[in-house]
Write a protein that holds these residues in place. Structure first.
Motif, short mmCIF file in Angstrom:
data_model
loop_
_atom_site.label_atom_id
_atom_site.label_comp_id
_atom_site.label_asym_id
_atom_site.label_seq_id
_atom_site.Cartn_x
_atom_site.Cartn_y
_atom_site.Cartn_z
N PRO A 129 11.24 -3.73 4.11
CA PRO A 129 9.86 -3.60 3.59
C PRO A 129 9.29 -2.21 3.76
N VAL A 130 9.81 -1.47 4.77
CA VAL A 130 9.32 -0.10 5.01
C VAL A 130 10.52 0.82 5.22
N LEU A 131 10.56 1.92 4.49
CA LEU A 131 11.59 2.93 4.70
C LEU A 131 10.92 4.21 5.17
N GLU A 132 11.57 4.90 6.13
CA GLU A 132 11.00 6.13 6.67
C GLU A 132 11.98 7.27 6.49
N PHE A 133 11.44 8.44 6.26
CA PHE A 133 12.25 9.65 6.18
C PHE A 133 11.43 10.79 6.76
N GLU A 134 11.92 11.38 7.85
CA GLU A 134 11.18 12.39 8.61
C GLU A 134 9.77 11.86 8.88
N ASN A 135 8.71 12.56 8.43
CA ASN A 135 7.36 12.08 8.75
C ASN A 135 6.76 11.24 7.62
N LEU A 136 7.59 10.88 6.64
CA LEU A 136 7.10 10.03 5.54
C LEU A 136 7.51 8.58 5.76
N ILE A 144 1.88 1.24 0.19
CA ILE A 144 1.23 2.33 0.94
C ILE A 144 2.29 3.34 1.36
N ALA A 145 1.99 4.62 1.17
CA ALA A 145 2.86 5.68 1.67
C ALA A 145 2.06 6.52 2.66
N ARG A 146 2.71 6.91 3.74
CA ARG A 146 2.05 7.71 4.77
C ARG A 146 2.82 9.00 5.03
N LYS A 147 2.08 10.04 5.31
CA LYS A 147 2.65 11.30 5.79
C LYS A 147 2.13 11.48 7.21
N GLY A 148 2.97 11.22 8.19
CA GLY A 148 2.47 11.13 9.55
C GLY A 148 1.55 9.92 9.66
N ASP A 149 0.34 10.14 10.15
CA ASP A 149 -0.64 9.04 10.25
C ASP A 149 -1.55 8.96 9.04
N GLU A 150 -1.39 9.90 8.12
CA GLU A 150 -2.30 9.98 6.97
C GLU A 150 -1.78 9.14 5.81
N ILE A 151 -2.65 8.30 5.24
CA ILE A 151 -2.29 7.54 4.05
C ILE A 151 -2.38 8.46 2.83
N LYS A 153 -2.77 9.46 -0.98
CA LYS A 153 -3.46 8.93 -2.17
C LYS A 153 -2.56 9.18 -3.37
N LEU A 154 -1.77 8.15 -3.70
CA LEU A 154 -0.82 8.27 -4.79
C LEU A 154 -1.23 7.36 -5.95
N THR A 155 -1.00 7.84 -7.17
CA THR A 155 -1.15 6.96 -8.32
C THR A 155 0.00 5.95 -8.32
N SER A 156 -0.11 4.94 -9.16
CA SER A 156 0.95 3.94 -9.24
C SER A 156 2.28 4.58 -9.64
N PHE A 197 4.93 15.06 -12.83
CA PHE A 197 4.75 14.14 -11.71
C PHE A 197 5.46 14.60 -10.45
N VAL A 198 6.61 15.24 -10.61
CA VAL A 198 7.29 15.79 -9.44
C VAL A 198 6.45 16.88 -8.80
N ALA A 199 5.84 17.73 -9.62
CA ALA A 199 4.97 18.79 -9.10
C ALA A 199 3.79 18.18 -8.33
N GLN A 200 3.20 17.12 -8.90
CA GLN A 200 2.08 16.45 -8.23
C GLN A 200 2.52 15.83 -6.90
N LEU A 201 3.67 15.19 -6.94
CA LEU A 201 4.17 14.53 -5.74
C LEU A 201 4.48 15.55 -4.65
N ARG A 202 5.05 16.67 -5.02
CA ARG A 202 5.36 17.71 -4.04
C ARG A 202 4.09 18.21 -3.35
N LYS A 203 3.00 18.34 -4.08
CA LYS A 203 1.74 18.79 -3.48
C LYS A 203 1.28 17.84 -2.37
N LYS A 204 1.67 16.58 -2.48
CA LYS A 204 1.20 15.57 -1.52
C LYS A 204 2.18 15.32 -0.36
N ILE A 205 3.46 15.62 -0.57
CA ILE A 205 4.41 15.28 0.50
C ILE A 205 5.05 16.49 1.16
#
Length: 227
Positions: A129-136, A144-151, A153-156, A197-205
């Motif tokens: 149900p949950v997969l982790e990679f480094e701090n993600l 829900i996706a988290r970076k460290g303790d921060e949720i 904000k991702l689009t679908s 979308f990859v560019a947007q995702l990179r800005k967030k992760i």
């Protein structure tokens, strides 16, 4: 010996089969082999190996066709080992579901390293149900996706894209494969969607989106997450 250690070699060259059997057996693997595509399909279904090493230049059925038929039911890693080294062959094989592509002649050490990566990939429980990679971390049930303790904000669509990468970490995913999985068959040529979308995702992760360390570009092919 458990099932994870069994490797099926589908290759018509007896010298290659012997070399692989010696190399893999010396490193603790159980090895079975087939000399053509028809026998390879039967052996794959009979033995359900942990990994398949597949040649493309088979005498009866082209290896790309064998790969597509295997991917109708076989979900474990398939590594292509072929003399064909064109970009088109490599991309087609990855599009058809290959996990990795190695050209002949090959170095035994490199092949064993690629097999270790494939094993790590196969050991990831796709139903976790949950997969982790480094701090993600990605929680598939609660979306829900988290970076460290921060949720995050991702689009679908961003969440679907991140989920696909995390589930296939270490594996090169082609543009067409990603577009087909996330957007559907009608969008396999819309690579501009993917770049945006990859560019947007990179800005967030990523720590530094201009120098990504997680979501790596494989030039002319697609993207690889981690490893």
């Amino acid at each position: 010996m458990n099932e994870i250690d069994t490797i099926l070699i589908i290759d018509d060259e007896i010298q290659i089969r012997r070399l692989l059997e010696i190399t893999l057996s010396a490193n603790g693997f159980n090895v079975i082999h087939s000399m053509n595509g028809k026998d390879g399909l039967v052996d794959a279904a009979t033995h359900n190996p942990s990994i398949i090493i597949l040649d493309l230049g088979l005498p009866d059925i082209d290896g790309q066709a064998i790969l597509k038929r295997l991917r109708e039911w076989y979900s474990r890693p398939i590594i292509i080992l072929s003399v064909r080294n064109s970009e088109d062959d490599i991309i087609t094989a990855l599009d058809n579901g290959a996990n990795d592509y190695i050209t002949k002649p090959f170095r035994s050490g490199e092949l064993l390293a690629r097999i270790r990566v494939a094993k790590r990939f196969s050991e990831i429980n796709q139903n976790e149900p949950v997969l982790e990679f480094e701090n993600l971390s990605v929680d598939f049930i609660n979306h829900i996706a988290r970076k460290g303790d921060e949720i995050l904000k991702l689009t679908s669509t961003e969440f679907s894209l991140l989920s696909l990468f995390v589930k296939n970490r270490g594996r090169v995913l082609t543009h067409k494969f990603i577009l087909r999985q996330v957007w559907g068959f009608g969008y396999v040529d819309q690579t501009q969607y993917l770049r945006v979308f990859v560019a947007q995702l990179r800005k967030k992760i990523e720590k530094n989106p201009s120098k990504p360390e997680l979501l790596i570009t494989e030039s002319g092919i697609g993207y690889r997450f981690g490893e």
